[in-house]
Design an enzyme around this catalytic site. Structure first.
Site, PDB file in Angstrom:
ATOM      1  N   GLU A  31      89.192   4.433  98.251  1.00 41.48           N
ATOM      2  CA  GLU A  31      90.318   5.682  98.649  1.00 41.48           C
ATOM      3  C   GLU A  31      88.736   7.098  98.053  1.00 41.48           C
ATOM      4  O   GLU A  31      88.195   7.251  97.106  1.00 41.48           O
ATOM      5  CB  GLU A  31      91.373   6.710  96.705  1.00 41.48           C
ATOM      6  CG  GLU A  31      92.186   4.453  96.934  1.00 41.48           C
ATOM      7  CD  GLU A  31      92.748   4.003  96.334  1.00 41.48           C
ATOM      8  OE1 GLU A  31      92.766   4.831  95.325  1.00 41.48           O
ATOM      9  OE2 GLU A  31      92.955   3.165  95.750  1.00 41.48           O
ATOM     10  N   SER A  63      95.824   1.632  98.032  1.00 37.35           N
ATOM     11  CA  SER A  63      95.504  -0.467  98.098  1.00 37.35           C
ATOM     12  C   SER A  63      94.727  -0.685  98.002  1.00 37.35           C
ATOM     13  O   SER A  63      94.198  -1.589  98.661  1.00 37.35           O
ATOM     14  CB  SER A  63      96.583  -0.386 100.176  1.00 37.35           C
ATOM     15  OG  SER A  63      96.736   0.752 100.135  1.00 37.35           O
ATOM     16  N   GLU A  64      94.455  -1.600  96.961  1.00 38.33           N
ATOM     17  CA  GLU A  64      93.126  -1.231  96.121  1.00 38.33           C
ATOM     18  C   GLU A  64      93.580  -3.260  96.393  1.00 38.33           C
ATOM     19  O   GLU A  64      92.516  -3.896  96.459  1.00 38.33           O
ATOM     20  CB  GLU A  64      93.421  -2.083  94.654  1.00 38.33           C
ATOM     21  CG  GLU A  64      92.737  -0.528  94.322  1.00 38.33           C
ATOM     22  CD  GLU A  64      94.115   0.451  93.439  1.00 38.33           C
ATOM     23  OE1 GLU A  64      94.484   0.481  94.330  1.00 38.33           O
ATOM     24  OE2 GLU A  64      93.399   1.897  93.400  1.00 38.33           O
ATOM     25  N   HIS A 133      93.576   4.617  81.945  1.00 32.84           N
ATOM     26  CA  HIS A 133      92.374   4.784  82.737  1.00 32.84           C
ATOM     27  C   HIS A 133      91.024   4.957  81.990  1.00 32.84           C
ATOM     28  O   HIS A 133      90.077   5.827  82.583  1.00 32.84           O
ATOM     29  CB  HIS A 133      92.683   6.704  83.258  1.00 32.84           C
ATOM     30  CG  HIS A 133      93.524   6.615  83.730  1.00 32.84           C
ATOM     31  ND1 HIS A 133      95.199   6.748  83.748  1.00 32.84           N
ATOM     32  CD2 HIS A 133      93.616   7.265  85.336  1.00 32.84           C
ATOM     33  CE1 HIS A 133      95.531   6.718  84.646  1.00 32.84           C
ATOM     34  NE2 HIS A 133      94.572   7.100  85.876  1.00 32.84           N
TER      35      HIS A 133
HETATM   36  C1  LIG Z   1      96.412   1.769  91.672  1.00 30.87           C
HETATM   37  C2  LIG Z   1      95.963   2.972  91.422  1.00 30.87           C
HETATM   38  N1  LIG Z   1      95.147   3.130  92.066  1.00 30.87           N
HETATM   39  C3  LIG Z   1      94.231   4.671  92.562  1.00 30.87           C
HETATM   40  C4  LIG Z   1      94.623   5.566  91.711  1.00 30.87           C
HETATM   41  C5  LIG Z   1      94.059   7.418  91.342  1.00 30.87           C
HETATM   42  N2  LIG Z   1      95.091   8.110  92.085  1.00 30.87           N
HETATM   43  C6  LIG Z   1      96.034   9.013  91.236  1.00 30.87           C
HETATM   44  S1  LIG Z   1      97.025  10.252  92.066  1.00 30.87           S
HETATM   45  C7  LIG Z   1      96.470   8.875  93.544  1.00 30.87           C
HETATM   46  C8  LIG Z   1      97.241   9.962  94.423  1.00 30.87           C
HETATM   47  C9  LIG Z   1      98.433   9.688  94.155  1.00 30.87           C
HETATM   48  O1  LIG Z   1      99.023  10.435  95.505  1.00 30.87           O
HETATM   49  P1  LIG Z   1     100.585  10.162  95.551  1.00 30.87           P
HETATM   50  O2  LIG Z   1     101.161   8.914  95.877  1.00 30.87           O
HETATM   51  O3  LIG Z   1     101.130  10.651  96.613  1.00 30.87           O
HETATM   52  O4  LIG Z   1     101.521  10.926  94.606  1.00 30.87           O
HETATM   53  P2  LIG Z   1     100.325  12.567  94.019  1.00 30.87           P
HETATM   54  O5  LIG Z   1      99.545  13.212  93.198  1.00 30.87           O
HETATM   55  O6  LIG Z   1     100.778  13.193  94.993  1.00 30.87           O
HETATM   56  O7  LIG Z   1     102.297  13.288  92.896  1.00 30.87           O
HETATM   57  C10 LIG Z   1      95.187   8.650  93.661  1.00 30.87           C
HETATM   58  C11 LIG Z   1      95.003   7.769  94.171  1.00 30.87           C
HETATM   59  C12 LIG Z   1      95.740   5.158  90.308  1.00 30.87           C
HETATM   60  N3  LIG Z   1      96.455   5.920  89.552  1.00 30.87           N
HETATM   61  N4  LIG Z   1      95.916   4.086  90.384  1.00 30.87           N
END
Ligand SMILES: Cc1ncc(C[n+]2csc(CCOP(=O)(O)OP(=O)(O)O)c2C)c(N)n1
Ligand SMILES: [Mg+2]
Lengths: 328, 331
Positions: A31, A63-64, A133
């Site tokens: 990511e 998408s892990e 986390h």
């Molecule tokens: C399974 C997982 N993968 C990666 C992350 C790291 N991460 C935290 S927020 C985020 C982005 C999420 O984006 P979105 O769903 O659009 O929500 P937004 O933060 O924009 O409100 C990521 C990749 C996580 N928390 N959980």
């Protein structure tokens, strides 16, 4: 060879760049890893897509499962993918790919398949990111046959060991840990891989052996001056690779000192320290001057409140206390 | 403000109530950010500034009995659901009077009394759990509904796809509310998502899906009203894709260089808060004085909560042994 001062995060970046330059089969995916997305949320992969191209350095959706699956598939086709799972807790949503597939395909195919992937992942308490986390889950992976678990503590080791993980014919999980990520050190610009499964003696000593790895090594190191002042000669062993671990080095050290303390950031109960402590007890029973002890996190999710998080982490003071108790 | 053709128009009272929730979110967010900047709060903060309309409108159609599952960027969803601010502040300050005794923190508040059942830090995980809450409502013979809040990026993880399929097969009273702010961390929508509208994915799971202007209270009200009514009447789930923008990047302090200055400025210029306020006054739904009075009361509530939260005691380290299991673990 020219060395440069850098922190462990920069050492990771430097290792990835070196590996990609040396071998065009090395790929990076995860990511936000490409420069269009800023080269990783921590900057660990900054500059790689610009230098090696968007085909070899790919940002992915969140998408892990698909990330690890794609890494496995590419590995089965001769590539050496380095997949980033942003934080170790997020490996949980890719566990099928890691545990049932990456780790087992070689064995289950009777040796026909090889999955030389590296999973880089960051974790560790200390940043108040609470229960989803910050877990140190090396024990989960060390318990799995078919995957190697690497957890360095210094910038030079981050680089040298990551290079080895990438070249290794088997899947490796490479743990980057909050408590050691930003501590600077000398790192060779073109580094030699550091062999997996080999410990590093941080300090030689004669009274007691401390075995640790990852950021916890630094907390053990911080306890050394007080212990020296108390007249205790400590041998500190940084395991560097949790699985397979360097039994020889650990047993040789404890055979010399007669006392052992195993310290890790992961939860103590059923933690990887248990394996090491029981091996020491099995192999050196008659030579021990004190019972082997373990220190680790309490059996609790990582808490948010700073006071609780501080208590969760094994501090240098607690390491010193435990050593003194074993010497008494 | 766009009016949907066959939508029930919100009453004047409902409109003012939506605004109340929006300004409560915004004032609270502002206070959190100021307190962080002063160093009096230390926490990772995922501000939802700019996204207020979505939960404010939805919550105006919910009762305390209705449930929500939300995400790390979810304090706006909680405040919209009328979570009391004192325990909220104590939680983000890591204190004993927090909703979770300071153990969960800003990414993980839980407050069942107001229906805030789970706040997850794992992308996508709000949705499968919302299904279970909705299933229980069905088993209980209750008309309560469950809202699963999540981001655009979360529509690309397996949990989204599994949850939507199950909700549809089981005809669950759940509404999947995607707050599409155009970015997932540093990834632009189109670089991580295969379709131009997430709502299109609903077709694949046999449920209605709508793309709505998530910054327009009237459009949001109409779409939410329809989805919530459908769920309450036992007709099953809906996917709502609510288009919005986060003004303050992914996490407080991120330099958002992955977006252009122009697009950020354009989004902020369309800030739904002042626009809705002006509209309410222009339409005669409320007077300036009335709204100013409302805001002053909310500011007093926020200030009180902040003082309360920061004055609350720190938890004892014994808390590490409590709440791991129902029974306290031995020391
Ligand atoms: C399974 C997982 N993968 C990666 C992350 C790291 N991460 C935290 S927020 C985020 C982005 C999420 O984006 P979105 O769903 O659009 O929500 P937004 O933060 O924009 O409100 C990521 C990749 C996580 N928390 N959980
Ligand atoms: Mg988003």
């Amino acid at each position: 060879m020219t060395a440069k001062k850098m922190n462990s995060l920069q050492a990771v970046n430097s290792a990835l760049a070196q590996a990609m330059a040396e071998d065009n089969k090395v790929l990076v995916l995860g990511e936000d890893v490409a420069d269009r997305e800023g080269g990783g949320v921590t900057g660990a992969t900054a500059g790689l897509s610009t230098r090696f191209g968007d085909d070899r350095v790919k940002s992915t959706p969140i998408s892990e499962q698909a990330i690890i699956g794609a890494a496995i598939g590419a590995a089965l086709s001769g590539y050496k993918p380095v997949a980033e799972i942003m934080l170790m807790n997020f490996t949980t949503v890719a566990m099928d790919m890691i545990f049932n597939h990456a780790a087992k395909l070689r064995f289950m195919s009777g040796g026909q398949s090889t999955v030389p992937i590296t999973i880089r992942t960051l974790t560790g308490a200390g940043w108040q990111t609470a229960g989803q986390h910050a877990d140190h889950l090396e024990g989960w992976f060390a318990h799995t046959a078919g995957i190697k678990v690497v957890a360095p503590s210094t910038p030079a080791d981050y680089k040298g060991l990551l290079l080895s993980c990438i070249q290794d014919p088997d899947p490796c999980i490479f743990i980057e840990s909050a408590g050691s990520l930003f501590i600077p050190g000398e790192v060779d610009e073109v580094a030699t891989p550091i062999p997996l499964g080999k410990a590093r003696i941080v300090q030689e000593g004669t009274d007691i052996t401390i075995v640790s790895w990852s950021s916890q090594v630094l907390r053990c190191q911080a306890a050394l001056p007080a212990l020296a002042e108390a007249g205790i000669s400590v041998e500190l062993v940084d395991l560097r690779t949790v699985s397979p671990w360097d039994r020889e080095a650990v047993l040789a050290s404890v055979a010399k000192t007669g006392r052992a303390l195993v310290v890790h950031e992961a939860v103590r109960d059923f933690g990887p320290g248990g394996e090491i402590a029981s091996t020491i007890a099995e192999e050196l029973f008659g030579q021990l001057k004190a019972p082997v002890r373990r220190l680790g996190a309490p059996k609790s999710p990582v808490p948010f409140a700073k006071v609780l998080e501080d208590a969760y982490i094994v501090s240098p003071e607690r390491v010193a206390e435990a050593v003194k108790a074993l010497m008494a | 403000m766009a009016e949907l053709s066959n939508a029930p128009a919100p009453s004047q009272e409902a409109l003012v109530d939506i605004y109340r929730r929006m300004i409560r979110i915004e004032r609270n967010d502002d206070a959190i950010r100021k307190t962080i900047r002063l160093g009096r709060l230390v926490m990772p903060y995922y501000s939802a500034r700019g996204q207020e309309v979505i939960p404010a409108t939805i919550s105006s159609l919910l009762t305390d009995d209705d449930k929500i599952c939300t995400i790390y960027r979810g304090i706006h969803d909680m405040v919209a659901k009328d979570m009391p601010l004192r325990p909220l502040w104590a939680e983000i300050a890591g204190r004993v009077d927090g909703t979770c005794k300071g153990k969960g923190g800003p990414m993980h508040l839980t407050h069942p009394e107001t229906g805030v059942m789970v706040t997850t830090g794992i992308v996508g995980s709000s949705m499968p759990i919302a299904n279970g809450l909705a299933w229980a409502a069905k088993l209980d013979g209750s008309k309560r509904v469950t809202i699963a809040y999540f981001g655009d990026g979360a529509s690309n993880i397996g949990a989204f796809h599994e949850a939507l399929n199950l909700a549809s097969v089981w005809k669950l009273p759940v509404i999947f509310v995607c707050q599409n702010n155009g970015f997932a961390e540093h990834t632009r929508y189109e670089n991580g998502t295969s379709v131009d509208f997430i709502a299109k994915r609903a077709i694949g799971y046999g449920m209605p899906g709508h793309t709505v202007d998530g910054n327009d209270p009237l459009a949001m009200y109409a779409a939410a009203h329809e989805a919530i009514t459908r769920a309450r009447e036992g007709e099953g789930p809906t996917l709502l894709e609510c288009k919005t923008f986060r003004f303050l990047g992914h996490v407080l302090g991120d330099d958002d260089k992955y977006m252009t200055k122009e697009e950020k400025a354009a989004a902020i210029a369309k800030d739904p808060l002042p626009a809705f306020k002006a509209w309410l006054v222009a339409q005669g739904h409320a007077t300036e004085d009335q709204l100013a009075d409302m805001q002053a009361k909310i500011e007093a509530e926020v200030e009180d909560a902040q003082e309360f939260g920061l004055a609350s005691p720190l938890p004892s380290v014994d808390e590490l042994r409590r709440d791991v299991f129902a029974q306290e673990m031995p020391a």
